[in-house]
Design an enzyme around this catalytic site. Sequence first.
Site, PDB file in Angstrom:
ATOM      1  N   ILE A 100      60.865  14.231  49.154  1.00 30.95           N
ATOM      2  CA  ILE A 100      59.463  13.812  49.144  1.00 30.95           C
ATOM      3  C   ILE A 100      59.114  13.121  47.830  1.00 30.95           C
ATOM      4  O   ILE A 100      58.404  12.111  47.812  1.00 30.95           O
ATOM      5  CB  ILE A 100      58.541  15.027  49.380  1.00 30.95           C
ATOM      6  CG1 ILE A 100      58.753  15.594  50.785  1.00 30.95           C
ATOM      7  CG2 ILE A 100      57.084  14.629  49.197  1.00 30.95           C
ATOM      8  CD1 ILE A 100      57.993  16.881  51.051  1.00 30.95           C
TER       9      ILE A 100
ATOM     10  N   ASN B 146      55.677  17.693  42.171  1.00 32.40           N
ATOM     11  CA  ASN B 146      56.434  17.837  43.403  1.00 32.40           C
ATOM     12  C   ASN B 146      57.613  18.808  43.268  1.00 32.40           C
ATOM     13  O   ASN B 146      58.054  19.384  44.256  1.00 32.40           O
ATOM     14  CB  ASN B 146      56.953  16.466  43.850  1.00 32.40           C
ATOM     15  CG  ASN B 146      57.960  16.570  44.965  1.00 32.40           C
ATOM     16  OD1 ASN B 146      57.624  16.836  46.109  1.00 32.40           O
ATOM     17  ND2 ASN B 146      59.234  16.356  44.628  1.00 32.40           N
TER      18      ASN B 146
ATOM     19  N   SER C 140      52.302  23.169  50.410  1.00 31.58           N
ATOM     20  CA  SER C 140      52.956  23.327  51.709  1.00 31.58           C
ATOM     21  C   SER C 140      51.908  23.790  52.704  1.00 31.58           C
ATOM     22  O   SER C 140      50.918  24.437  52.335  1.00 31.58           O
ATOM     23  CB  SER C 140      54.087  24.358  51.631  1.00 31.58           C
ATOM     24  OG  SER C 140      54.524  24.741  52.918  1.00 31.58           O
TER      25      SER C 140
ATOM     26  N   TYR D  96      57.713  32.175  48.249  1.00 33.45           N
ATOM     27  CA  TYR D  96      57.481  30.736  48.358  1.00 33.45           C
ATOM     28  C   TYR D  96      56.085  30.454  48.917  1.00 33.45           C
ATOM     29  O   TYR D  96      55.326  29.658  48.360  1.00 33.45           O
ATOM     30  CB  TYR D  96      58.543  30.089  49.238  1.00 33.45           C
ATOM     31  CG  TYR D  96      58.286  28.635  49.526  1.00 33.45           C
ATOM     32  CD1 TYR D  96      58.415  27.679  48.518  1.00 33.45           C
ATOM     33  CD2 TYR D  96      57.893  28.215  50.786  1.00 33.45           C
ATOM     34  CE1 TYR D  96      58.151  26.342  48.768  1.00 33.45           C
ATOM     35  CE2 TYR D  96      57.635  26.884  51.042  1.00 33.45           C
ATOM     36  CZ  TYR D  96      57.765  25.943  50.040  1.00 33.45           C
ATOM     37  OH  TYR D  96      57.495  24.621  50.295  1.00 33.45           O
TER      38      TYR D  96
ATOM     39  N   LYS E 161      52.763  28.642  47.003  1.00 31.93           N
ATOM     40  CA  LYS E 161      52.061  27.458  47.496  1.00 31.93           C
ATOM     41  C   LYS E 161      50.590  27.751  47.771  1.00 31.93           C
ATOM     42  O   LYS E 161      49.743  26.862  47.640  1.00 31.93           O
ATOM     43  CB  LYS E 161      52.760  26.916  48.739  1.00 31.93           C
ATOM     44  CG  LYS E 161      54.160  26.361  48.440  1.00 31.93           C
ATOM     45  CD  LYS E 161      54.136  25.317  47.328  1.00 31.93           C
ATOM     46  CE  LYS E 161      55.490  24.718  47.053  1.00 31.93           C
ATOM     47  NZ  LYS E 161      55.475  23.700  45.973  1.00 31.93           N
TER      48      LYS E 161
ATOM     49  N   VAL F 242      59.970  19.041  56.599  1.00 32.44           N
ATOM     50  CA  VAL F 242      60.352  17.661  56.279  1.00 32.44           C
ATOM     51  C   VAL F 242      61.875  17.587  56.267  1.00 32.44           C
ATOM     52  O   VAL F 242      62.548  18.527  55.812  1.00 32.44           O
ATOM     53  CB  VAL F 242      59.775  17.220  54.914  1.00 32.44           C
ATOM     54  CG1 VAL F 242      60.136  15.766  54.634  1.00 32.44           C
ATOM     55  CG2 VAL F 242      58.257  17.404  54.893  1.00 32.44           C
TER      56      VAL F 242
ATOM     57  N   ASP G   9      68.912  24.311  51.217  1.00 28.75           N
ATOM     58  CA  ASP G   9      69.067  24.831  49.857  1.00 28.75           C
ATOM     59  C   ASP G   9      68.500  26.247  49.728  1.00 28.75           C
ATOM     60  O   ASP G   9      69.019  27.059  48.946  1.00 28.75           O
ATOM     61  CB  ASP G   9      68.381  23.912  48.854  1.00 28.75           C
ATOM     62  CG  ASP G   9      69.082  22.569  48.718  1.00 28.75           C
ATOM     63  OD1 ASP G   9      70.252  22.462  49.136  1.00 28.75           O
ATOM     64  OD2 ASP G   9      68.457  21.617  48.212  1.00 28.75           O
TER      65      ASP G   9
END
Length: 293
Positions: free
Chosen positions: A41, A116, A168, A181, A185, A214, A221
């Site tokens: 992104i 980002n 996100s 995570y 966000k 995306v 990962d």
Amino acid sequence: MIFSSIADKWVSRRARIDPAAIARVEGLDGAVVVTGGSSGIGLAIGERFAKAGQTVALVGRGEAALNAAVENLAKSVGADARILAIALDVTAHDAPSRLDGLLAEHRCYLDVLVNNAGVGLSGPFCDHEPQEIDRLVDLNVAAVTRLTRHVLPGMLARGRGGIINVASLGGLMPGPYQAAYYASKAYVVSLTRAIASETGGRGVRIASVLPGPVETSFHADMGANTARYRYLLPSMEPKGVAASVYRGYRFGHRLIVPGVFNWLTSRIAPLLPYNLLVPLMGWLLWPGEKVKR
């Protein structure tokens, strides 16, 4: 173009420009600085701004990957584009001041910041090593906060600039099996929306971006490629996300949700009761049985 001009006037309706702040950047190029800009992104957003004729600085830890990204971007955008590679670990406490110095070496200053860079973790919260969670918080939360706080006063003094914090869609809800995570966000969304409200009309565009899945290496990962959402939910390409980001930024939107499905989800999810939403998210995010480390 006419709508963008109207947005410019609305965004700057209460701007108070400090001549000294303008003088400090006189003769320098205003750069769009994209952290995590060597791929995915971030690289796509850098390309979109470069195509609009702006100087773009891609920031990342891997110098080789950055140089390759700059080379590829130059081929895509054209020889006239000015694209810089800046190797920097944004989690370092002195990263903001070091970034200023590195930009100054190229006769640039930070005009638009795109936060980002980020990392994810998939699996039960208790299975993650403490240092993995520390790294996530350092990058997804602390670095974003530190950079945002560093650049905002100068932007307000100049009466122009922008901050785009890539969060996100998961920032709108809890995420079992990606708990840290999703929480990180949620912090980014909350912080960005609050700052945008505090500074509204003073010339600085501030937006949080809420992409859904995306097609990048991000999911692999973090170990989430086996999760159900990867098979059941539609994914976007990075360039599609970047197009939505640029359009929403130019129009002065504070919350940018790329994709029709994601936009609908962002409206429906907050209306669902937690005793329905949270188990549903856990079912979608469960990565399957893994061998314990």
